[in-house]
Design a protein around this motif. Structure first.
Motif, PDB file in Angstrom:
ATOM      1  N   PHE A 184       0.840  -1.199   0.000  1.00 18.45           N
ATOM      2  CA  PHE A 184       0.000   0.000   0.000  1.00 18.45           C
ATOM      3  C   PHE A 184       0.877   1.252   0.000  1.00 18.45           C
ATOM      4  CE2 PHE A 184      -2.398   3.376   2.068  1.00 18.45           C
ATOM      5  CZ  PHE A 184      -3.569   3.368   1.323  1.00 18.45           C
ATOM      6  N   ALA A 185       1.945   1.239   0.801  1.00 17.18           N
ATOM      7  CA  ALA A 185       2.858   2.389   0.847  1.00 17.18           C
ATOM      8  C   ALA A 185       3.481   2.651  -0.516  1.00 17.18           C
ATOM      9  CB  ALA A 185       3.944   2.159   1.898  1.00 17.18           C
ATOM     10  N   ASP A 186       3.688   1.593  -1.313  1.00 21.56           N
ATOM     11  CA  ASP A 186       4.263   1.748  -2.650  1.00 21.56           C
ATOM     12  C   ASP A 186       3.304   2.435  -3.625  1.00 21.56           C
ATOM     13  OD1 ASP A 186       6.606   0.368  -1.931  1.00 21.56           O
ATOM     14  OD2 ASP A 186       5.792  -1.569  -2.581  1.00 21.56           O
ATOM     15  N   VAL A 187       1.994   2.223  -3.466  1.00 21.65           N
ATOM     16  CA  VAL A 187       1.042   2.710  -4.477  1.00 21.65           C
ATOM     17  C   VAL A 187       0.254   3.953  -4.076  1.00 21.65           C
ATOM     18  CG1 VAL A 187       0.759   0.400  -5.461  1.00 21.65           C
ATOM     19  CG2 VAL A 187      -0.858   1.205  -3.738  1.00 21.65           C
ATOM     20  N   ILE A 188       0.140   4.242  -2.792  1.00 23.62           N
ATOM     21  CA  ILE A 188      -0.767   5.318  -2.383  1.00 23.62           C
ATOM     22  C   ILE A 188      -0.357   6.670  -2.952  1.00 23.62           C
ATOM     23  CG2 ILE A 188       0.387   5.686  -0.149  1.00 23.62           C
ATOM     24  CD1 ILE A 188      -3.392   6.126  -1.035  1.00 23.62           C
ATOM     25  N   GLU A 189       0.929   6.949  -3.041  1.00 22.05           N
ATOM     26  CA  GLU A 189       1.329   8.265  -3.551  1.00 22.05           C
ATOM     27  C   GLU A 189       1.060   8.399  -5.043  1.00 22.05           C
ATOM     28  OE1 GLU A 189       1.634  10.603  -1.425  1.00 22.05           O
ATOM     29  OE2 GLU A 189       1.692   9.154   0.214  1.00 22.05           O
ATOM     30  N   ASN A 237      -8.071   4.891   5.290  1.00 24.47           N
ATOM     31  CA  ASN A 237      -7.553   5.605   6.461  1.00 24.47           C
ATOM     32  C   ASN A 237      -6.675   4.695   7.315  1.00 24.47           C
ATOM     33  OD1 ASN A 237      -8.772   8.020   5.774  1.00 24.47           O
ATOM     34  ND2 ASN A 237     -10.585   7.660   7.018  1.00 24.47           N
ATOM     35  N   GLY A 238      -7.130   3.454   7.528  1.00 22.03           N
ATOM     36  CA  GLY A 238      -6.348   2.507   8.323  1.00 22.03           C
ATOM     37  C   GLY A 238      -5.034   2.145   7.659  1.00 22.03           C
ATOM     38  N   ALA A 239      -5.071   1.927   6.349  1.00 26.43           N
ATOM     39  CA  ALA A 239      -3.843   1.573   5.622  1.00 26.43           C
ATOM     40  C   ALA A 239      -2.870   2.756   5.599  1.00 26.43           C
ATOM     41  CB  ALA A 239      -4.187   1.115   4.208  1.00 26.43           C
TER      42      ALA A 239
END
Length: 196
Positions: free
Chosen positions: A77-82, A105-107
């Motif tokens: 998730f950290a790789d794709v959210i931005e 929000n949780g992720a």
């Protein structure tokens, strides 16, 4: 149905959003689906598998069919959210119930990034206004996607994030024929641009 391999460019009326999770934790996103709705009503979907960096509960696997093996090597998730943030923050986001907003929000909290600064709308509330006769207390089957699939004749593979995001968008589009929707769903928009 086929999903886009890359995020589309352009402005959209709204984006349908759905996630699948690996377990009961909202932050355990293992698939993200986005349905981009153009001003002409065309819908294009994007879907991505996500490594949730946690275990897959058997009950969740039975529901959506995704397992550790399916998400092995997928981005986190950290790789794709931005990459998703600019398009998601620029458009109204429509979810079917409030689960998807809570999951994002949780992720975001788990990934230690700021939550999306987005306008979230709920297609369940829209469906309740458009089709009040489906209320469970009156003997109806409710306003879940499975019930609306039957009532509206929608065709989609339930519990695939891309397909459920498309169904969420289709519910809103169908409701437009019956009720006046919140102004947030009618921003000035340009033609949906699909990559070649």
């Amino acid at each position: 149905m086929d999903h886009l391999r890359h995020l589309p460019r352009g402005r959209f009326r709204f984006i349908g959003v759905d996630v699948e999770t690996a377990n009961r934790s909202n932050s355990s996103i293992c698939q993200i689906g986005l349905a981009f709705v153009g001003h002409d009503g065309r819908v294009a979907t994007y879907s991505a598998l996500i490594d949730p960096e946690t275990y897959f509960a058997p009950g969740n696997v039975r529901v959506h069919g995704l397992s550790e093996r399916d998400c092995l090597g997928a981005p986190t998730f950290a790789d794709v959210i931005e990459d998703l943030r600019p398009v998601m923050e620029a458009h109204p986001l429509v979810q079917h119930s409030r689960i998807d907003e809570r999951a994002f929000n949780g992720a975001c909290r788990l990934a230690r990034v700021r939550s999306l600064d987005a306008t979230w709308l709920d297609s369940v509330q829209i469906a309740r206004k458009a089709w009040p006769d489906l209320r469970r207390r009156n003997g109806g089957t409710g306003h879940g996607l499975a019930s609306l699939k039957r009532a509206l004749g929608l065709r989609f593979h339930h519990h695939d994030a891309g397909e459920d995001a498309r169904a969420c968008a289709q519910v809103v589009l169908a409701a437009e024929d019956r009720i006046r929707l919140p102004k947030a769903l009618h921003p000035q928009a340009v033609q949906l641009e699909l990559p070649l």
